[in-house]
Design a protein around this motif. Sequence first.
Motif, PDB file in Angstrom:
ATOM      1  N   MET A   1      17.891 -62.526  -0.965  1.00  0.00           N
ATOM      2  CA  MET A   1      16.513 -62.384  -1.434  1.00  0.00           C
ATOM      3  C   MET A   1      16.426 -61.154  -2.320  1.00  0.00           C
ATOM      4  SD  MET A   1      14.350 -62.980   2.067  1.00  0.00           S
ATOM      5  CE  MET A   1      15.460 -62.169   3.225  1.00  0.00           C
ATOM      6  N   LYS A   2      15.559 -61.258  -3.348  1.00  0.00           N
ATOM      7  CA  LYS A   2      15.367 -60.117  -4.253  1.00  0.00           C
ATOM      8  C   LYS A   2      13.953 -59.572  -4.047  1.00  0.00           C
ATOM      9  CE  LYS A   2      14.051 -60.763  -8.705  1.00  0.00           C
ATOM     10  NZ  LYS A   2      14.144 -61.254 -10.086  1.00  0.00           N
ATOM     11  N   LEU A   3      13.846 -58.246  -3.932  1.00  0.00           N
ATOM     12  CA  LEU A   3      12.524 -57.642  -3.727  1.00  0.00           C
ATOM     13  C   LEU A   3      12.229 -56.673  -4.864  1.00  0.00           C
ATOM     14  CD1 LEU A   3      10.101 -57.260  -1.652  1.00  0.00           C
ATOM     15  CD2 LEU A   3      11.325 -55.195  -0.915  1.00  0.00           C
ATOM     16  N   HIS A   4      11.130 -56.913  -5.587  1.00  0.00           N
ATOM     17  CA  HIS A   4      10.647 -55.899  -6.523  1.00  0.00           C
ATOM     18  C   HIS A   4      10.155 -54.733  -5.681  1.00  0.00           C
ATOM     19  CE1 HIS A   4      11.032 -58.065 -10.297  1.00  0.00           C
ATOM     20  NE2 HIS A   4      10.605 -59.147  -9.672  1.00  0.00           N
ATOM     21  N   TRP A   5      10.752 -53.566  -5.896  1.00  0.00           N
ATOM     22  CA  TRP A   5      10.686 -52.440  -4.947  1.00  0.00           C
ATOM     23  C   TRP A   5      10.457 -51.120  -5.678  1.00  0.00           C
ATOM     24  CZ3 TRP A   5      13.928 -48.198  -4.923  1.00  0.00           C
ATOM     25  CH2 TRP A   5      14.045 -47.460  -3.745  1.00  0.00           C
ATOM     26  N   SER A   6       9.826 -50.203  -4.999  1.00  0.00           N
ATOM     27  CA  SER A   6       9.730 -48.826  -5.497  1.00  0.00           C
ATOM     28  C   SER A   6       9.665 -47.908  -4.273  1.00  0.00           C
ATOM     29  CB  SER A   6       8.462 -48.660  -6.346  1.00  0.00           C
ATOM     30  OG  SER A   6       8.073 -47.305  -6.350  1.00  0.00           O
ATOM     31  N   PRO A   7      10.276 -46.721  -4.372  1.00  0.00           N
ATOM     32  CA  PRO A   7      10.227 -45.809  -3.218  1.00  0.00           C
ATOM     33  C   PRO A   7       8.869 -45.126  -3.071  1.00  0.00           C
ATOM     34  CG  PRO A   7      11.391 -44.769  -5.040  1.00  0.00           C
ATOM     35  CD  PRO A   7      11.067 -46.174  -5.487  1.00  0.00           C
TER      36      PRO A   7
ATOM     37  N   VAL B   1       5.171 -51.632  -0.476  1.00  0.00           N
ATOM     38  CA  VAL B   1       6.601 -51.951  -0.381  1.00  0.00           C
ATOM     39  C   VAL B   1       7.160 -51.385   0.923  1.00  0.00           C
ATOM     40  CG1 VAL B   1       8.868 -51.411  -1.352  1.00  0.00           C
ATOM     41  CG2 VAL B   1       7.005 -52.103  -2.869  1.00  0.00           C
ATOM     42  N   ARG B   2       6.694 -50.197   1.262  1.00  0.00           N
ATOM     43  CA  ARG B   2       7.212 -49.556   2.487  1.00  0.00           C
ATOM     44  C   ARG B   2       6.929 -50.420   3.721  1.00  0.00           C
ATOM     45  NH1 ARG B   2       6.019 -43.460   4.902  1.00  0.00           N
ATOM     46  NH2 ARG B   2       8.006 -43.324   5.996  1.00  0.00           N
ATOM     47  N   LYS B   3       5.729 -51.005   3.763  1.00  0.00           N
ATOM     48  CA  LYS B   3       5.396 -51.911   4.879  1.00  0.00           C
ATOM     49  C   LYS B   3       6.486 -52.976   5.046  1.00  0.00           C
ATOM     50  CE  LYS B   3       1.657 -54.381   5.294  1.00  0.00           C
ATOM     51  NZ  LYS B   3       0.636 -55.302   4.721  1.00  0.00           N
ATOM     52  N   VAL B   4       6.853 -53.573   3.896  1.00  0.00           N
ATOM     53  CA  VAL B   4       7.844 -54.661   3.924  1.00  0.00           C
ATOM     54  C   VAL B   4       9.202 -54.130   4.390  1.00  0.00           C
ATOM     55  CG1 VAL B   4       9.155 -56.217   2.427  1.00  0.00           C
ATOM     56  CG2 VAL B   4       6.664 -56.058   2.198  1.00  0.00           C
ATOM     57  N   MET B   5       9.591 -52.947   3.884  1.00  0.00           N
ATOM     58  CA  MET B   5      10.901 -52.413   4.235  1.00  0.00           C
ATOM     59  C   MET B   5      10.958 -52.006   5.710  1.00  0.00           C
ATOM     60  SD  MET B   5      12.577 -52.937   1.577  1.00  0.00           S
ATOM     61  CE  MET B   5      14.143 -52.109   1.857  1.00  0.00           C
ATOM     62  N   ILE B   6       9.846 -51.488   6.234  1.00  0.00           N
ATOM     63  CA  ILE B   6       9.811 -51.153   7.668  1.00  0.00           C
ATOM     64  C   ILE B   6       9.938 -52.437   8.487  1.00  0.00           C
ATOM     65  CG2 ILE B   6       8.333 -50.294   9.540  1.00  0.00           C
ATOM     66  CD1 ILE B   6       7.105 -48.369   7.451  1.00  0.00           C
ATOM     67  N   ALA B   7       9.174 -53.458   8.096  1.00  0.00           N
ATOM     68  CA  ALA B   7       9.248 -54.730   8.830  1.00  0.00           C
ATOM     69  C   ALA B   7      10.670 -55.280   8.779  1.00  0.00           C
ATOM     70  CB  ALA B   7       8.263 -55.732   8.237  1.00  0.00           C
ATOM     71  N   ALA B   8      11.294 -55.216   7.590  1.00  0.00           N
ATOM     72  CA  ALA B   8      12.655 -55.753   7.450  1.00  0.00           C
ATOM     73  C   ALA B   8      13.633 -54.998   8.354  1.00  0.00           C
ATOM     74  CB  ALA B   8      13.095 -55.665   5.989  1.00  0.00           C
ATOM     75  N   ARG B   9      13.434 -53.685   8.462  1.00  0.00           N
ATOM     76  CA  ARG B   9      14.317 -52.892   9.339  1.00  0.00           C
ATOM     77  C   ARG B   9      14.041 -53.206  10.809  1.00  0.00           C
ATOM     78  NH1 ARG B   9      17.372 -48.887   7.277  1.00  0.00           N
ATOM     79  NH2 ARG B   9      17.239 -48.734   5.014  1.00  0.00           N
ATOM     80  N   GLU B  10      12.771 -53.288  11.166  1.00  0.00           N
ATOM     81  CA  GLU B  10      12.428 -53.582  12.562  1.00  0.00           C
ATOM     82  C   GLU B  10      12.961 -54.960  12.977  1.00  0.00           C
ATOM     83  OE1 GLU B  10      10.994 -51.609  14.812  1.00  0.00           O
ATOM     84  OE2 GLU B  10      10.375 -49.917  13.541  1.00  0.00           O
ATOM     85  N   LEU B  11      13.006 -55.883  12.008  1.00  0.00           N
ATOM     86  CA  LEU B  11      13.471 -57.250  12.300  1.00  0.00           C
ATOM     87  C   LEU B  11      14.977 -57.400  12.069  1.00  0.00           C
ATOM     88  CD1 LEU B  11      10.530 -59.137  10.528  1.00  0.00           C
ATOM     89  CD2 LEU B  11      10.949 -59.076  13.002  1.00  0.00           C
ATOM     90  N   ALA B  12      15.616 -56.321  11.620  1.00  0.00           N
ATOM     91  CA  ALA B  12      17.060 -56.321  11.350  1.00  0.00           C
ATOM     92  C   ALA B  12      17.458 -57.365  10.305  1.00  0.00           C
ATOM     93  CB  ALA B  12      17.857 -56.519  12.649  1.00  0.00           C
ATOM     94  N   VAL B  13      16.616 -57.517   9.247  1.00  0.00           N
ATOM     95  CA  VAL B  13      16.982 -58.418   8.153  1.00  0.00           C
ATOM     96  C   VAL B  13      17.113 -57.653   6.829  1.00  0.00           C
ATOM     97  CG1 VAL B  13      15.992 -60.483   9.220  1.00  0.00           C
ATOM     98  CG2 VAL B  13      14.556 -59.081   7.703  1.00  0.00           C
ATOM     99  N   VAL B  14      17.105 -56.316   6.923  1.00  0.00           N
ATOM    100  CA  VAL B  14      17.088 -55.525   5.684  1.00  0.00           C
ATOM    101  C   VAL B  14      18.326 -55.781   4.829  1.00  0.00           C
ATOM    102  CG1 VAL B  14      18.110 -53.394   6.629  1.00  0.00           C
ATOM    103  CG2 VAL B  14      16.433 -53.253   4.782  1.00  0.00           C
TER     104      VAL B  14
END
Length: 203
Positions: free
Chosen positions: A1-7, A12-25
Amino acid sequence: MKLHWSPRSPFVRKVMIAARELAVVDRIRTIRSVATMTQPNPAIMADNPLSKIPTLVLDDGTVIVDSAVIVEYLDAMSGNRLIPAAGPERWVALSRQALGDGFLDLLVLWRSERTKPADKQTAALCDAFQVKVTATLDRFETLAGELAAGPFGIAQITIGCALSYADFRFDDLQWRDGRPALAAWHGEFAARPSMVATEIVDD
Ligand SMILES: N[C@@H](CCC(=O)N[C@@H](CS)C(=O)NCC(=O)O)C(=O)O
Protein backbone atom coordinates in the motif's frame (compact mmCIF):
# COMPACT_ATOMS: atom_id res chain seq x y z
CA MET A 1 0.00 0.00 0.00
CA LYS A 2 1.15 3.54 -0.74
CA LEU A 3 0.39 6.38 1.68
CA HIS A 4 0.66 10.06 0.82
CA TRP A 5 2.45 11.09 4.01
CA SER A 6 4.05 14.01 5.81
CA PRO A 7 5.76 14.12 9.22
CA ARG A 8 3.88 17.37 9.99
CA SER A 9 0.32 16.23 9.50
CA PRO A 10 -1.69 15.21 12.57
CA PHE A 11 -4.19 13.41 10.35
CA VAL A 12 -1.38 11.34 8.81
CA ARG A 13 -0.10 10.71 12.32
CA LYS A 14 -3.46 9.18 13.30
CA VAL A 15 -3.07 6.67 10.47
CA MET A 16 0.56 5.87 11.33
CA ILE A 17 -0.28 5.33 15.01
CA ALA A 18 -3.15 3.03 14.06
CA ALA A 19 -0.88 1.14 11.65
CA ARG A 20 1.70 0.66 14.41
CA GLU A 21 -0.88 -0.36 17.00
CA LEU A 22 -2.27 -2.90 14.51
CA ALA A 23 1.24 -4.06 13.51
CA VAL A 24 0.62 -3.41 9.79
CA VAL A 25 3.02 -0.48 9.42
CA ASP A 26 5.48 -2.60 7.40
CA ARG A 27 2.86 -3.00 4.69
CA ILE A 28 2.69 0.76 4.10
CA ARG A 29 5.10 2.57 1.77
CA THR A 30 5.12 6.25 2.68
CA ILE A 31 5.50 8.89 -0.04
CA ARG A 32 6.50 12.36 1.21
CA SER A 33 3.67 14.56 -0.05
CA VAL A 34 3.27 18.26 0.57
CA ALA A 35 -0.35 19.30 1.11
CA THR A 36 -1.26 22.91 1.71
CA MET A 37 -4.57 24.71 1.31
CA THR A 38 -3.08 27.27 -1.07
CA GLN A 39 -1.08 24.99 -3.37
CA PRO A 40 -2.85 22.01 -4.91
CA ASN A 41 -0.30 19.21 -5.37
CA PRO A 42 -0.64 17.33 -8.69
CA ALA A 43 1.12 14.26 -7.28
CA ILE A 44 -1.53 13.89 -4.57
CA MET A 45 -4.33 14.93 -6.92
CA ALA A 46 -3.49 12.05 -9.25
CA ASP A 47 -4.91 9.88 -6.47
CA ASN A 48 -7.11 12.31 -4.51
CA PRO A 49 -8.60 15.34 -6.29
CA LEU A 50 -8.99 17.09 -2.91
CA SER A 51 -5.15 17.26 -2.66
CA LYS A 52 -5.33 16.17 0.96
CA ILE A 53 -3.26 13.82 3.05
CA PRO A 54 -3.48 11.14 4.26
CA THR A 55 -4.48 9.34 1.07
CA LEU A 56 -3.95 5.59 0.86
CA VAL A 57 -3.63 3.70 -2.44
CA LEU A 58 -4.09 -0.06 -2.23
CA ASP A 59 -2.05 -2.45 -4.36
CA ASP A 60 -5.02 -2.93 -6.72
CA GLY A 61 -5.24 0.85 -7.24
CA THR A 62 -8.23 1.46 -4.95
CA VAL A 63 -7.89 4.89 -3.34
CA ILE A 64 -8.95 5.36 0.27
CA VAL A 65 -9.48 8.96 1.31
CA ASP A 66 -9.66 10.58 4.77
CA SER A 67 -7.93 9.43 7.96
CA ALA A 68 -11.14 8.05 9.48
CA VAL A 69 -11.80 5.83 6.48
CA ILE A 70 -8.16 4.74 6.21
CA VAL A 71 -8.06 3.76 9.90
CA GLU A 72 -11.35 1.91 9.46
CA TYR A 73 -9.84 0.03 6.50
CA LEU A 74 -6.66 -0.93 8.39
CA ASP A 75 -8.72 -1.94 11.41
CA ALA A 76 -11.15 -4.04 9.37
CA MET A 77 -8.28 -5.97 7.81
CA SER A 78 -6.81 -6.54 11.29
CA GLY A 79 -9.89 -7.83 13.12
CA ASN A 80 -11.57 -4.65 14.43
CA ARG A 81 -9.20 -3.95 17.29
CA LEU A 82 -9.39 -0.14 17.31
CA ILE A 83 -13.01 0.45 16.30
CA PRO A 84 -15.80 -1.71 17.76
CA ALA A 85 -17.51 -3.54 14.90
CA ALA A 86 -21.06 -3.03 16.25
CA GLY A 87 -23.12 -1.95 19.20
CA PRO A 88 -23.40 1.31 21.15
CA GLU A 89 -19.65 1.37 21.79
CA ARG A 90 -19.07 1.72 18.05
CA TRP A 91 -21.03 5.00 17.89
CA VAL A 92 -19.35 6.32 21.02
CA ALA A 93 -15.88 5.57 19.59
CA LEU A 94 -16.70 7.05 16.18
CA SER A 95 -18.23 10.18 17.73
CA ARG A 96 -15.15 10.70 19.86
CA GLN A 97 -13.02 10.30 16.77
CA ALA A 98 -15.19 12.94 15.05
CA LEU A 99 -14.74 15.30 18.04
CA GLY A 100 -10.98 14.87 17.83
CA ASP A 101 -10.97 15.35 14.05
CA GLY A 102 -13.21 18.42 14.36
CA PHE A 103 -10.92 19.85 17.00
CA LEU A 104 -7.98 19.36 14.64
CA ASP A 105 -9.90 21.02 11.79
CA LEU A 106 -10.52 24.02 14.07
CA LEU A 107 -6.85 24.27 15.02
CA VAL A 108 -5.71 24.04 11.38
CA LEU A 109 -8.15 26.79 10.32
CA TRP A 110 -7.33 28.93 13.33
CA ARG A 111 -3.62 28.65 12.60
CA SER A 112 -4.16 29.63 8.98
CA GLU A 113 -6.14 32.70 10.14
CA ARG A 114 -3.73 33.84 12.79
CA THR A 115 -0.63 33.52 10.63
CA LYS A 116 -2.08 36.18 8.29
CA PRO A 117 -0.92 39.78 8.76
CA ALA A 118 -2.94 41.37 11.60
CA ASP A 119 -4.97 43.60 9.26
CA LYS A 120 -6.05 40.59 7.17
CA GLN A 121 -7.30 38.50 10.11
CA THR A 122 -11.03 38.25 10.79
CA ALA A 123 -11.56 38.91 14.49
CA ALA A 124 -14.97 37.22 14.58
CA LEU A 125 -13.44 34.02 13.19
CA CYS A 126 -10.56 34.03 15.68
CA ASP A 127 -12.99 34.67 18.56
CA ALA A 128 -15.22 31.83 17.43
CA PHE A 129 -12.24 29.44 17.12
CA GLN A 130 -11.21 30.34 20.67
CA VAL A 131 -14.72 29.63 22.04
CA LYS A 132 -15.09 26.30 20.21
CA VAL A 133 -11.57 25.09 20.99
CA THR A 134 -12.01 25.91 24.70
CA ALA A 135 -15.40 24.17 24.85
CA THR A 136 -14.01 21.08 23.11
CA LEU A 137 -11.04 20.92 25.48
CA ASP A 138 -13.48 21.15 28.41
CA ARG A 139 -15.44 18.26 26.92
CA PHE A 140 -12.23 16.23 26.56
CA GLU A 141 -11.53 16.88 30.25
CA THR A 142 -14.88 15.31 31.18
CA LEU A 143 -14.05 12.31 28.95
CA ALA A 144 -10.51 11.81 30.29
CA GLY A 145 -11.51 9.17 32.87
CA GLU A 146 -13.18 7.05 30.20
CA LEU A 147 -10.28 7.52 27.79
CA ALA A 148 -7.94 6.28 30.52
CA ALA A 149 -10.18 3.33 31.43
CA GLY A 150 -10.20 2.09 27.83
CA PRO A 151 -10.44 -0.02 25.84
CA PHE A 152 -7.74 1.70 23.79
CA GLY A 153 -8.83 2.58 20.28
CA ILE A 154 -9.62 5.23 17.73
CA ALA A 155 -11.06 7.70 20.28
CA GLN A 156 -7.80 7.83 22.23
CA ILE A 157 -5.66 7.94 19.08
CA THR A 158 -7.58 10.86 17.59
CA ILE A 159 -8.01 12.96 20.72
CA GLY A 160 -4.44 12.25 21.86
CA CYS A 161 -3.04 13.18 18.44
CA ALA A 162 -5.10 16.38 18.40
CA LEU A 163 -3.77 17.42 21.82
CA SER A 164 -0.20 16.75 20.69
CA TYR A 165 -0.84 18.92 17.64
CA ALA A 166 -2.04 21.67 20.02
CA ASP A 167 1.31 21.31 21.83
CA PHE A 168 3.16 21.54 18.50
CA ARG A 169 1.41 24.56 16.99
CA PHE A 170 -0.46 26.28 19.86
CA ASP A 171 2.05 26.59 22.63
CA ASP A 172 0.18 29.64 23.94
CA LEU A 173 -3.07 27.68 24.36
CA GLN A 174 -1.82 26.14 27.63
CA TRP A 175 -4.57 23.53 27.35
CA ARG A 176 -3.42 21.63 30.46
CA ASP A 177 -4.30 24.56 32.74
CA GLY A 178 -7.45 23.66 34.68
CA ARG A 179 -7.70 20.25 32.99
CA PRO A 180 -5.75 17.90 35.26
CA ALA A 181 -7.45 14.66 34.22
CA LEU A 182 -6.86 15.32 30.53
CA ALA A 183 -3.25 16.31 31.16
CA ALA A 184 -2.61 13.12 33.15
CA TRP A 185 -4.25 10.89 30.55
CA HIS A 186 -2.38 12.56 27.68
CA GLY A 187 0.93 12.16 29.52
CA GLU A 188 0.41 8.39 29.59
CA PHE A 189 -0.86 8.28 26.03
CA ALA A 190 2.11 10.25 24.71
CA ALA A 191 4.50 7.64 26.11
CA ARG A 192 3.10 4.83 23.94
CA PRO A 193 5.71 3.52 21.48
CA SER A 194 3.36 4.31 18.55
CA MET A 195 3.29 7.96 19.66
CA VAL A 196 7.01 8.20 20.31
CA ALA A 197 7.76 6.72 16.86
CA THR A 198 5.50 9.20 15.06
CA GLU A 199 6.47 12.47 16.73
CA ILE A 200 5.47 15.44 14.54
CA VAL A 201 8.40 17.33 13.02
CA ASP A 202 8.77 20.38 10.83
CA ASP A 203 10.96 18.92 8.10
N1 LIG B 1 -10.68 15.04 7.17
C1 LIG B 1 -9.37 14.82 6.62
C2 LIG B 1 -8.50 16.04 6.86
C3 LIG B 1 -7.13 15.90 6.22
C4 LIG B 1 -6.41 17.24 6.14
O1 LIG B 1 -6.99 18.29 6.29
N2 LIG B 1 -5.11 17.13 5.88
C5 LIG B 1 -4.32 18.33 5.69
C6 LIG B 1 -2.90 18.10 6.15
S1 LIG B 1 -2.81 18.01 7.91
C7 LIG B 1 -4.30 18.63 4.21
O2 LIG B 1 -4.17 17.75 3.41
N3 LIG B 1 -4.42 19.92 3.87
C8 LIG B 1 -4.36 20.36 2.51
C9 LIG B 1 -5.60 21.06 2.08
O3 LIG B 1 -6.51 21.29 2.92
O4 LIG B 1 -5.70 21.40 0.91
C10 LIG B 1 -8.75 13.57 7.24
O5 LIG B 1 -9.15 13.22 8.36
O6 LIG B 1 -7.92 12.92 6.60
